[in-house]
Design an enzyme around this catalytic site. Structure first.
Site, short mmCIF file in Angstrom:
data_model
loop_
_atom_site.label_atom_id
_atom_site.label_comp_id
_atom_site.label_asym_id
_atom_site.label_seq_id
_atom_site.Cartn_x
_atom_site.Cartn_y
_atom_site.Cartn_z
NE ARG A 33 -2.74 0.45 3.48
CZ ARG A 33 -2.07 0.82 4.58
NH1 ARG A 33 -1.49 2.01 4.65
NH2 ARG A 33 -1.97 0.02 5.62
CE1 TYR A 86 -18.65 10.65 -14.31
CE2 TYR A 86 -17.23 10.80 -12.39
CZ TYR A 86 -18.12 10.08 -13.17
OH TYR A 86 -18.47 8.82 -12.81
CG ASP A 158 -11.03 15.55 -14.39
OD1 ASP A 158 -10.36 14.95 -15.25
OD2 ASP A 158 -11.98 15.03 -13.79
CE LYS A 183 -13.94 7.13 -17.75
NZ LYS A 183 -13.86 7.75 -16.47
C1 PLP Z 1 -13.80 13.76 -16.43
C2 PLP Z 1 -13.84 12.62 -15.44
N1 PLP Z 1 -13.20 12.75 -14.27
C3 PLP Z 1 -13.20 11.76 -13.36
C4 PLP Z 1 -13.90 10.58 -13.57
C5 PLP Z 1 -13.90 9.51 -12.50
O1 PLP Z 1 -13.03 8.49 -12.84
P1 PLP Z 1 -13.22 6.94 -12.39
O2 PLP Z 1 -14.46 6.46 -13.06
O3 PLP Z 1 -11.97 6.29 -12.90
O4 PLP Z 1 -13.34 6.93 -10.91
C6 PLP Z 1 -14.59 10.42 -14.77
C7 PLP Z 1 -15.35 9.17 -15.00
O5 PLP Z 1 -16.12 9.06 -15.92
C8 PLP Z 1 -14.56 11.47 -15.72
O6 PLP Z 1 -15.22 11.36 -16.88
#
Ligand code: PLP
Length: 366
Positions: A33, A86, A158, A183
């Site tokens: 961890r 998101y 992000d 992604k």
């Molecule tokens: C722009 C964006 N940020 C963060 C996330 C969250 O990521 P995760 O699904 O890997 O937890 C997503 C998920 O769709 C996203 O589209």
């Protein structure tokens, strides 16, 4: 080269590491961890992708976000966030963080002065997405980061939608870049992961501490999968962008479509800003269909090459209905205020043959 000559980073499964001497972790390794060789290899790769000094890997994008919030905020702090985020990020802010006495103000970050106007004395973070999910709006990362810094706040971007190949927020002045590696960085819809990158040592210290203390770390196998996917990021992003440009140009001409949100179209309101801060416009776009919810349902049920599924950034094309899927957790009134309508459909354009994608869209719209 390491001692065995591995060409590919191995999956290092050991959960714990023997010590040669009491009180001294051998080669800095003690428990997986806290640190693991496969994860360290991934973190070095992730840092280099964002030209950052440091990177930390997590078990999901949300785990990376949670660690940032719990490391850099305390009760009484304030966050200025873009209003088109998101849905899960907004849910994390509203459902989890507010309970700990952190306040959030959402602004349309396309206008830098609105972000400036929302900053208070207790603002610690400015949280941005660019392009935004799902409306593909662009904000000026450099200008906002500079003004946030002047007011004593750190900027978190992000960068999931762009990927580090298309945009580098830290080079533009942001303090932290955060990704859902699920992604584009992973790129094959076969692993869930997250990451943050920073070159700010004073921020890295609490973030690194809490990666271990909160414990939302990825498994060695997941690290291997993200490492493997990342090797083709540049090739995939070129093709995603090329295909999305063709798809966007096709869709704007269709009578059933009332709007296409894609930063590669000259008609996009921040077209020149996108060209300045992104290498290419990327693989994501959203489309407003004439006829609202009924038209969207019909369109979604008729697609054959695009798969109706949450997520994005994989080699295969996906389609999402934000109002009922990725953004269903955002209250309807909030969704409508920012422009996420029942007729809005989001496309993650994959790397297939563009003509197959366009034929699929044509027949679903006909
Ligand atoms: C722009 C964006 N940020 C963060 C996330 C969250 O990521 P995760 O699904 O890997 O937890 C997503 C998920 O769709 C996203 O589209």
């Amino acid at each position: 080269m390491d001692s065995t000559g591995d060409v590919v980073v191995p999956i290092h499964l050991s959960s714990t590491f023997a010590r040669r001497r009491v009180g001294e972790p051998t080669m800095g390794l003690e428990y997986s961890r806290t640190g693991n060789p496969t994860r360290s290899a991934l973190e070095r790769r992730l840092a280099s992708l964002e030209n950052a000094t440091h990177a930390l890997a997590f078990s999901s994008g949300m785990a990376a976000e949670t660690t940032i919030l719990l490391s850099l905020l305390k009760k009484g702090d304030h966050v200025v966030a873009g209003d088109d985020l998101y849905g899960g990020t907004r849910r994390l802010f509203e459902s989890a963080m507010k309970r700990f006495g952190v306040a959030f103000t959402y602004v349309d970050a396309r206008t830098t002065s609105r972000v400036e106007g929302a900053i208070r004395e207790n603002t610690k973070l400015v949280w941005l997405e660019s392009p935004t999910n799902p409306l593909m709006r662009i904000c000026d990362i450099g200008a906002i980061s500079r003004l946030a810094k002047r007011r004593g706040a750190s900027t978190v971007v992000d960068n999931t939608f762009a990927s580090p190949y298309l945009q580098n927020p830290i080079d533009l002045g942001a303090s932290v870049s955060v990704h859902s590696t699920t992604k584009y960085i992973g790129g094959h819809s076969d692993v869930v992961g997250g990451a943050l990158m920073t070159s700010d040592d004073s921020l890295f210290e609490p973030l690194k501490f809490n990666q271990n203390a909160l414990g939302a770390v990825p498994s060695p196998f997941d690290c291997f999968m993200v490492l493997r996917g990342s090797k083709t990021l540049h090739l995939r992003m070129e093709r995603h962008s090329e295909n999305a440009q063709k798809v966007a140009e096709f869709l704007v001409e269709q009578p059933g479509v009332s709007g296409v949100n894609y930063p590669g179209l000259r008609s996009h309101p921040q077209y020149s800003l996108a060209r300045r801060q992104m290498r290419l416009p990327g693989g994501m776009l959203s489309v407003e269909l004439k006829g609202g919810a009924v038209a969207a349902r019909r369109f979604l049920s008729r697609l054959r090459v695009f798969t109706l599924a949450e997520s994005l950034g994989g080699v295969e094309s996906l389609v999402d209905h934000p109002a009922t899927m990725t953004h269903a957790s955002v209250p309807r009134a909030e969704r409508e205020k920012v422009g996420i309508t029942e007729g809005l459909v989001r496309l993650s354009v994959g790397i297939e043959d563009a003509s197959d994608l366009i034929d699929d869209l044509r027949s679903a719209l006909s």
